[in-house]
Write a protein that holds these residues in place. Structure first.
Motif, PDB file in Angstrom:
ATOM      1  N   GLN A 123       0.519  -1.124   0.584  1.00  0.00           N
ATOM      2  CA  GLN A 123      -0.095   0.227  -0.052  1.00  0.00           C
ATOM      3  C   GLN A 123       0.568   1.380  -0.337  1.00  0.00           C
ATOM      4  N   SER A 124       1.727   1.036   0.965  1.00  0.00           N
ATOM      5  CA  SER A 124       2.606   2.469   0.623  1.00  0.00           C
ATOM      6  C   SER A 124       4.132   2.362   1.351  1.00  0.00           C
ATOM      7  N   LEU A 125       5.070   3.214   1.187  1.00  0.00           N
ATOM      8  CA  LEU A 125       5.956   2.511   1.746  1.00  0.00           C
ATOM      9  C   LEU A 125       6.624   4.253   2.613  1.00  0.00           C
ATOM     10  N   ASP A 126       5.625   4.650   3.697  1.00  0.00           N
ATOM     11  CA  ASP A 126       5.890   5.865   4.012  1.00  0.00           C
ATOM     12  C   ASP A 126       5.039   6.055   5.023  1.00  0.00           C
ATOM     13  N   ASP A 127       6.284   5.605   6.334  1.00  0.00           N
ATOM     14  CA  ASP A 127       5.330   5.644   7.773  1.00  0.00           C
ATOM     15  C   ASP A 127       4.232   6.217   8.395  1.00  0.00           C
ATOM     16  N   GLY A 128       4.506   7.768   7.834  1.00  0.00           N
ATOM     17  CA  GLY A 128       3.262   8.638   8.168  1.00  0.00           C
ATOM     18  C   GLY A 128       2.046   8.405   8.061  1.00  0.00           C
ATOM     19  N   VAL A 129       1.889   7.842   6.132  1.00  0.00           N
ATOM     20  CA  VAL A 129       0.753   7.937   5.052  1.00  0.00           C
ATOM     21  C   VAL A 129       0.383   6.648   5.843  1.00  0.00           C
ATOM     22  N   LEU A 130       0.704   5.222   6.450  1.00  0.00           N
ATOM     23  CA  LEU A 130       0.732   4.375   7.169  1.00  0.00           C
ATOM     24  C   LEU A 130       0.528   4.278   8.347  1.00  0.00           C
ATOM     25  N   GLY A 131       0.444   5.281   9.490  1.00  0.00           N
ATOM     26  CA  GLY A 131      -0.076   5.628  10.763  1.00  0.00           C
ATOM     27  C   GLY A 131      -1.339   5.867  10.126  1.00  0.00           C
ATOM     28  N   CYS A 132      -1.535   7.057   9.470  1.00  0.00           N
ATOM     29  CA  CYS A 132      -2.428   7.805   8.692  1.00  0.00           C
ATOM     30  C   CYS A 132      -4.135   6.951   9.455  1.00  0.00           C
ATOM     31  N   VAL A 133      -3.606   5.822   7.830  1.00  0.00           N
ATOM     32  CA  VAL A 133      -4.760   4.618   7.600  1.00  0.00           C
ATOM     33  C   VAL A 133      -5.329   4.025   9.211  1.00  0.00           C
ATOM     34  N   GLY A 134      -4.058   3.711   9.957  1.00  0.00           N
ATOM     35  CA  GLY A 134      -4.462   2.846  10.848  1.00  0.00           C
ATOM     36  C   GLY A 134      -3.998   1.430   9.876  1.00  0.00           C
ATOM     37  N   ARG A 135      -2.786   1.310   9.331  1.00  0.00           N
ATOM     38  CA  ARG A 135      -2.021   0.287   9.203  1.00  0.00           C
ATOM     39  C   ARG A 135      -1.519  -0.226  10.447  1.00  0.00           C
ATOM     40  N   ARG A 136      -1.605  -1.768  10.738  1.00  0.00           N
ATOM     41  CA  ARG A 136       0.036  -2.165  11.659  1.00  0.00           C
ATOM     42  C   ARG A 136       0.929  -1.996  11.339  1.00  0.00           C
ATOM     43  N   CYS A 137       1.319  -2.460   9.702  1.00  0.00           N
ATOM     44  CA  CYS A 137       2.620  -2.542   8.941  1.00  0.00           C
ATOM     45  C   CYS A 137       3.585  -1.373   8.857  1.00  0.00           C
ATOM     46  N   THR A 138       4.951  -1.633   8.865  1.00  0.00           N
ATOM     47  CA  THR A 138       5.360  -0.211   8.892  1.00  0.00           C
ATOM     48  C   THR A 138       6.264  -0.348   7.508  1.00  0.00           C
ATOM     49  N   ALA A 139       7.051   1.319   7.278  1.00  0.00           N
ATOM     50  CA  ALA A 139       7.683   0.211   6.307  1.00  0.00           C
ATOM     51  C   ALA A 139       9.114  -0.607   6.277  1.00  0.00           C
ATOM     52  N   GLY A 140       9.720  -0.255   7.766  1.00  0.00           N
ATOM     53  CA  GLY A 140      10.948  -1.242   7.679  1.00  0.00           C
ATOM     54  C   GLY A 140      10.152  -2.801   7.913  1.00  0.00           C
ATOM     55  N   LYS A 141       9.484  -3.285   8.398  1.00  0.00           N
ATOM     56  CA  LYS A 141       8.204  -4.190   8.490  1.00  0.00           C
ATOM     57  C   LYS A 141       8.154  -4.826   6.058  1.00  0.00           C
ATOM     58  N   ALA A 142       7.631  -3.758   6.423  1.00  0.00           N
ATOM     59  CA  ALA A 142       7.328  -3.834   4.597  1.00  0.00           C
ATOM     60  C   ALA A 142       8.049  -4.452   3.268  1.00  0.00           C
ATOM     61  N   ARG A 143       9.562  -3.859   3.499  1.00  0.00           N
ATOM     62  CA  ARG A 143      10.716  -4.276   3.386  1.00  0.00           C
ATOM     63  C   ARG A 143      11.676  -5.719   3.281  1.00  0.00           C
ATOM     64  N   ARG A 144      11.414  -5.851   5.206  1.00  0.00           N
ATOM     65  CA  ARG A 144      11.847  -6.934   5.354  1.00  0.00           C
ATOM     66  C   ARG A 144      10.524  -7.736   4.827  1.00  0.00           C
ATOM     67  N   ALA A 145       9.881  -7.978   5.044  1.00  0.00           N
ATOM     68  CA  ALA A 145       9.148  -9.051   4.675  1.00  0.00           C
ATOM     69  C   ALA A 145       9.186  -9.086   2.674  1.00  0.00           C
ATOM     70  N   LEU A 146       9.203  -7.578   2.064  1.00  0.00           N
ATOM     71  CA  LEU A 146       9.708  -7.943   0.126  1.00  0.00           C
ATOM     72  C   LEU A 146      11.578  -8.928   0.113  1.00  0.00           C
ATOM     73  N   GLY A 147      12.156  -8.699   1.207  1.00  0.00           N
ATOM     74  CA  GLY A 147      13.069  -9.072   1.032  1.00  0.00           C
ATOM     75  C   GLY A 147      13.223 -10.208   1.608  1.00  0.00           C
ATOM     76  N   LEU A 148      12.445 -11.577   2.315  1.00  0.00           N
ATOM     77  CA  LEU A 148      11.690 -12.362   2.625  1.00  0.00           C
ATOM     78  C   LEU A 148      11.538 -13.225   1.303  1.00  0.00           C
ATOM     79  N   LEU A 149      10.761 -12.263   0.834  1.00  0.00           N
ATOM     80  CA  LEU A 149      10.239 -12.780  -0.254  1.00  0.00           C
ATOM     81  C   LEU A 149      11.022 -12.991  -1.599  1.00  0.00           C
ATOM     82  N   ALA A 150      12.016 -12.208  -1.965  1.00  0.00           N
ATOM     83  CA  ALA A 150      12.673 -12.211  -3.358  1.00  0.00           C
ATOM     84  C   ALA A 150      14.237 -13.271  -3.096  1.00  0.00           C
ATOM     85  N   GLU A 151      14.031 -13.280  -1.473  1.00  0.00           N
ATOM     86  CA  GLU A 151      15.256 -14.048  -0.840  1.00  0.00           C
ATOM     87  C   GLU A 151      14.411 -15.503  -1.263  1.00  0.00           C
ATOM     88  N   SER A 152      13.783 -15.676  -0.799  1.00  0.00           N
ATOM     89  CA  SER A 152      12.661 -17.504  -1.227  1.00  0.00           C
ATOM     90  C   SER A 152      12.580 -17.663  -2.656  1.00  0.00           C
TER      91      SER A 152
END
Length: 428
Positions: A123-152
């Motif tokens: 949805q977004s990689l901007d922590d301020g935007v993610l927090g504004c719409v109530g996402r539990r995810c942070t940009a750091g967690k999104a990058r970690r998940a993207l890295g896991l997928l790329a690695e897999s």
């Protein structure tokens, strides 16, 4: 009663989320995990589909939600044990995941039980935007998940949203460009729609948040241009992929192919076809969203296996059919007549870049969209006039063959006016 078409696709709904995003109007419930009783009930529904002859050979399966990645490894494996015997070789099996609940263990379990595709909600990689719409995810967690997928090495796709509150144009494009560095095989790019009844709608109406639809539209167009420049082809209004990587499951919806829905709130649509390829009618059902009712019916002590027990038999020992099952289970049902299906065909086909094929429309519904080159049935006057007007405005292009109009495809500009086009066609 005319029998249903072959059912090549299955949708499985997991209606649980860690929390609800402010813009979300899908059926979901806050929970730290998925109750075992819910999984039991869903497996019972799948078993009844199988015994009634509805669950045949599957070409696509899609776990949606909610947050399907909240399933434990054991729960996911249990559901797939019911599904796997029905998978065609090379079937596409997709699991939606949120970055904060994606783990190496879940990825390994998913791959091990037959899932070959992950749909990651960024949805977004901007922590301020993610927090504004109530996402539990942070940009750091999104990058970690993207890295896991790329690695897999597992195939994955991502979702991104244009026009989120407090999201600047440059930040939006920078985030989307960063996501592409992880090489997703598919990107769904949405322009934010503010739905009535959501927390975001209340925040905007009260003036707590500023939101401008024209900003959402301009960001989406810039995102579309970035994706196309990177080699992602727009094959549907909101979906982009390199050639051959399109979502087969979503294409089944858009091409009016039958699909089953399992889980509370899941929808299924079953089409009835004639011997000559004409579309005669259909049935659409939506399972109850009352979790207690759903679990109670499908549990062994309730209606699920209590009513539909044995091998293809009801409690009286007589064979039961898919019709019997669909009429008895707790769900809303809608019979689809040919007029409804004809409009839906246009609505769905025009979402896709391939557009509407006149001969296919004629085969399914016995109607003409455009005048034939040499004789033949008269085209529907109002419908033909509407398509001609859309072409004049530059919203569509005619595809011609042998001097006759063979079909219509949307232009890039026309896709921005799709809702207006459909409103006009609905009046024809």
């Amino acid at each position: 009663m005319t029998s249903f078409d072959t059912i090549p696709s299955l949708y499985i709904h997991i209606p649980y989320c860690g929390s609800k995003c402010s813009y979300c109007d899908f059926f979901s419930l806050p929970s730290a995990g998925v109750p075992d009783q819910y999984v039991d009930a869903m497996v019972a529904q799948l078993g009844s589909f199988r015994r009634a002859g509805l669950l045949g050979r599957l070409e696509t399966v899609y776990f949606g939600g909610g947050t399907p990645s909240l399933l434990s490894c054991a729960q996911l494996s249990r559901i797939m044990e019911e599904v796997c015997p029905h998978l065609e070789p090379g079937a596409e099996v997709t699991l939606e995941a949120n970055p904060e609940s994606l783990t190496r263990q879940l990825l390994a379990a998913a791959r091990g039980c037959g899932i070959d595709r992950i749909s990651l909600g960024i949805q977004s990689l901007d922590d301020g935007v993610l927090g504004c719409v109530g996402r539990r995810c942070t940009a750091g967690k999104a990058r970690r998940a993207l890295g896991l997928l790329a690695e897999s090495g597992m195939a994955f796709c991502t979702d991104f949203i244009a026009g989120l509150p407090e999201q600047g144009d440059q930040e939006f494009l920078a985030g989307l460009e960063e996501v592409l560095t992880y090489k997703p095989r598919h990107v769904s790019l949405y322009s934010l729609t503010v739905e009535e009844g959501t927390r975001l709608h209340r925040q905007i109406e009260s003036g707590q948040l500023a939101w401008f639809p024209e900003v959402a539209d301009s960001q989406w167009i810039a995102g579309r241009d970035l994706l196309e420049a990177a080699g992602y082809l727009q094959y549907e209004v909101s979906n982009f992929a390199p050639a051959g990587q399109e979502s087969r499951h979503n294409c089944a919806y858009w091409r009016q192919q039958s699909y089953l829905g399992a889980g509370a709130g899941a929808t299924g649509t079953l089409y009835r076809w004639g011997a000559s390829g004409e579309l005669l009618g259909g049935l659409r059902y939506t399972n109850t969203t009352n979790i207690d009712e759903y679990v109670g019916f499908w549990s062994a002590a309730g209606g699920g296996q209590g009513v539909f027990s044995g091998s293809g038999t009801d409690s009286g020992g007589e064979a039961f059919s898919g019709h019997t099952l669909l009429e008895a289970m707790p769900a809303q049902r809608e019979e689809l007549d040919r007029d409804t299906l004809a409009f839906e065909h246009l609505m769905l086909a025009l979402r896709m870049k391939e557009g509407v094929d006149c001969s296919e429309y004629r085969r399914r519904f016995g109607r003409e969209l455009a005048a034939a080159a040499t004789g033949g049935q008269e085209a529907d006057g109002r419908m033909a006039a509407a398509f001609k007007d859309f072409c004049r405005r530059g919203w569509m292009r005619e595809r011609r063959q042998g001097g006759a109009v063979a079909g219509y495809t949307m232009t890039g500009e026309g896709l921005l006016f799709l809702n207006l086009i459909l409103e006009r066609l609905l009046e024809c």
